[in-house]
Design an enzyme around this catalytic site. Structure first.
Site, PDB file in Angstrom:
ATOM      1  N   CYS A  35       0.864  -1.181   0.000  1.00 50.08           N
ATOM      2  CA  CYS A  35       0.000   0.000   0.000  1.00 50.08           C
ATOM      3  C   CYS A  35       0.909   1.242   0.000  1.00 50.08           C
ATOM      4  CB  CYS A  35      -0.862   0.002   1.254  1.00 50.08           C
ATOM      5  SG  CYS A  35       0.153   0.052   2.736  1.00 50.08           S
ATOM      6  N   HIS A  39      -1.144  -4.489  19.534  1.00 44.90           N
ATOM      7  CA  HIS A  39      -0.662  -4.199  18.175  1.00 44.90           C
ATOM      8  C   HIS A  39       0.048  -2.841  18.232  1.00 44.90           C
ATOM      9  CE1 HIS A  39      -0.613  -3.074  13.949  1.00 44.90           C
ATOM     10  NE2 HIS A  39      -0.722  -4.366  13.685  1.00 44.90           N
ATOM     11  N   GLU A  44       0.173  -0.365  16.306  1.00 48.85           N
ATOM     12  CA  GLU A  44      -0.666   0.798  15.936  1.00 48.85           C
ATOM     13  C   GLU A  44      -1.566   1.209  17.102  1.00 48.85           C
ATOM     14  OE1 GLU A  44      -2.933   0.610  12.194  1.00 48.85           O
ATOM     15  OE2 GLU A  44      -4.404   1.930  13.152  1.00 48.85           O
ATOM     16  N   ASN A  51      -3.127  -7.078   8.694  1.00 42.87           N
ATOM     17  CA  ASN A  51      -3.901  -7.119   7.440  1.00 42.87           C
ATOM     18  C   ASN A  51      -3.753  -8.452   6.713  1.00 42.87           C
ATOM     19  OD1 ASN A  51      -1.833  -6.592   5.257  1.00 42.87           O
ATOM     20  ND2 ASN A  51      -1.503  -4.772   6.509  1.00 42.87           N
ATOM     21  N   SER A 100       1.680  -5.309   3.380  1.00 42.22           N
ATOM     22  CA  SER A 100       3.107  -5.183   3.721  1.00 42.22           C
ATOM     23  C   SER A 100       3.963  -6.239   3.015  1.00 42.22           C
ATOM     24  CB  SER A 100       3.290  -5.264   5.246  1.00 42.22           C
ATOM     25  OG  SER A 100       2.535  -6.305   5.785  1.00 42.22           O
TER      26      SER A 100
HETATM   27  S1  SF4 Z   1      -2.335  -0.634   5.558  1.00 39.24           S
HETATM   28 FE1  SF4 Z   1      -1.440   0.716   7.109  1.00 39.24          FE
HETATM   29  S2  SF4 Z   1       0.333   1.592   6.098  1.00 39.24           S
HETATM   30 FE2  SF4 Z   1      -1.001   0.781   4.480  1.00 39.24          FE
HETATM   31  S3  SF4 Z   1      -2.284   2.549   3.825  1.00 39.24           S
HETATM   32 FE3  SF4 Z   1      -3.380   1.361   5.399  1.00 39.24          FE
HETATM   33  S4  SF4 Z   1      -2.880   2.433   7.295  1.00 39.24           S
HETATM   34 FE4  SF4 Z   1      -1.366   3.047   5.798  1.00 39.24          FE
END
Ligand code: SF4
Length: 322
Positions: free
Chosen positions: A22, A135, A137, A236, A279
């Protein structure tokens, strides 16, 4: 698999789109790479820059040193970069005290949530954070405000049991990488229980998470087997597997690379779907496909209906000196 007469078994390969990196991950990695070019080795990185061992190992080979805390950095001769997940306010404060040259690679969409929690805090709302305990975040988001108890809601059961002091002075925010559907159910419960609850102006679950989950939902309806390439500690990545299973493809798995895949699970004419988390780099998908093609006769099918054109530039102060 190759049959005795050397004819390969035919299979259909459905490539999810969008998949992989992303804009926030891309920016964070570029920040480390640019810093290495500008300042030379080593560049310190606080925590995994993004949750992916392939990316982390590649950056280590280029000269990045990953640390858990700033105290592990021996002196202030080399810069330090904070990860894309965001950091509590105490981290840049400490970096300043230690006179470290630091760059913050927090994704702008995570920073947006940091501003939201500050806004709700200024209004003195009781704040509910929908997300996963521990986490990075979530730790970073909670760390934007001090001395205030945040209600962490991880699932439906937490939402049903939650006790608040004043149901008319509440607000919620969410982590960016949750399951869109599961989070919507949690929000519905909260809104039913607390009709006056305040919500973020725009969804907190980011565009990349939403799009990758939508793409997997489509594949789950037609595939016998779905492979997600990502890291076992990546929110994710884990959500993509859950979404695939929930939408009809029970044979869905998470692997870090093609080396972890059991090829004997693939049968003739199977429909296999593949995606990579936000990622995970495209190289890992390419390597998987190369291995697949060595063993099977692959008919590749790609859905291009969702287009992404989001770009987050690296900070100007890093660009200016480059
Ligand atoms: S997955 Fe995380 S790093 Fe990627 S756009 Fe979404 S918030 Fe940003």
């Amino acid at each position: 698999m190759i049959l005795s007469n050397q004819k390969k078994i035919p299979i259909n390969l459905y490539l999810a789109n969008p998949r992989g990196f992303c804009a926030g991950v891309d920016r964070a990695i570029k920040m480390v790479e640019e810093s290495l070019k500008i300042f030379g080795k080593p560049v310190y990185v606080r925590h995994e820059i993004v949750h992916n061992p392939y990316v982390v190992n590649k950056l280590k080979k280029m000269g990045a040193i990953f640390v858990d805390e700033l105290d592990e950095i021996p002196n202030n001769k080399h810069p330090v970069i904070f990860s894309a997940h965001g950091v509590p306010k105490s981290v840049p404060k400490k970096a300043k005290e230690k006179k470290l040259n630091f760059f913050d690679a927090t994704c702008p969409l995570v920073s947006k949530i940091h501003r939201e929690i500050e806004f709700f805090n200024k209004k003195n709302y009781e704040i509910i954070l929908i997300g996963h305990k521990n986490h990075p975040e979530v730790i970073g988001t909670i760390g934007q405000i001090e001395n205030k108890k945040i209600h962490l809601v991880e699932n439906l059961s937490d939402a049903k049991k939650l006790k608040v002091k004043n149901k008319n002075h509440l607000a919620y925010i969410t982590q960016t990488t949750l399951s869109f559907d599961d989070t919507s159910e949690i929000i519905q419960i909260l809104k039913k229980r607390f009709p006056n609850i305040n919500e973020p102006k725009k969804d907190d679950i980011c565009y990349a998470t939403t799009n990758r989950q939508e793409a997997i939902k489509k594949l789950a309806k037609i595939c016998d087997h779905i492979v997600i390439i990502g890291a076992y500690n990546s929110s994710n990545s884990l959500r993509l597997v859950e979404v695939a299973k929930k939408n009809g493809c029970k044979n869905s798995i998470l692997i870090e690379s093609h080396k972890n895949f059991r090829w004997d699970n693939i049968k003739e004419n199977i429909n296999i779907g593949i995606s990579a988390s936000a990622s995970a780099p495209e190289e890992l998908i390419t390597d998987f496909i190369i291995e697949l093609k060595k063993k099977f006769s692959v008919n590749s099918i790609e859905d291009n209906s969702i287009k992404e054109n989001v770009i987050f530039n690296i900070p100007n102060h890093l660009k200016k000196i480059s």
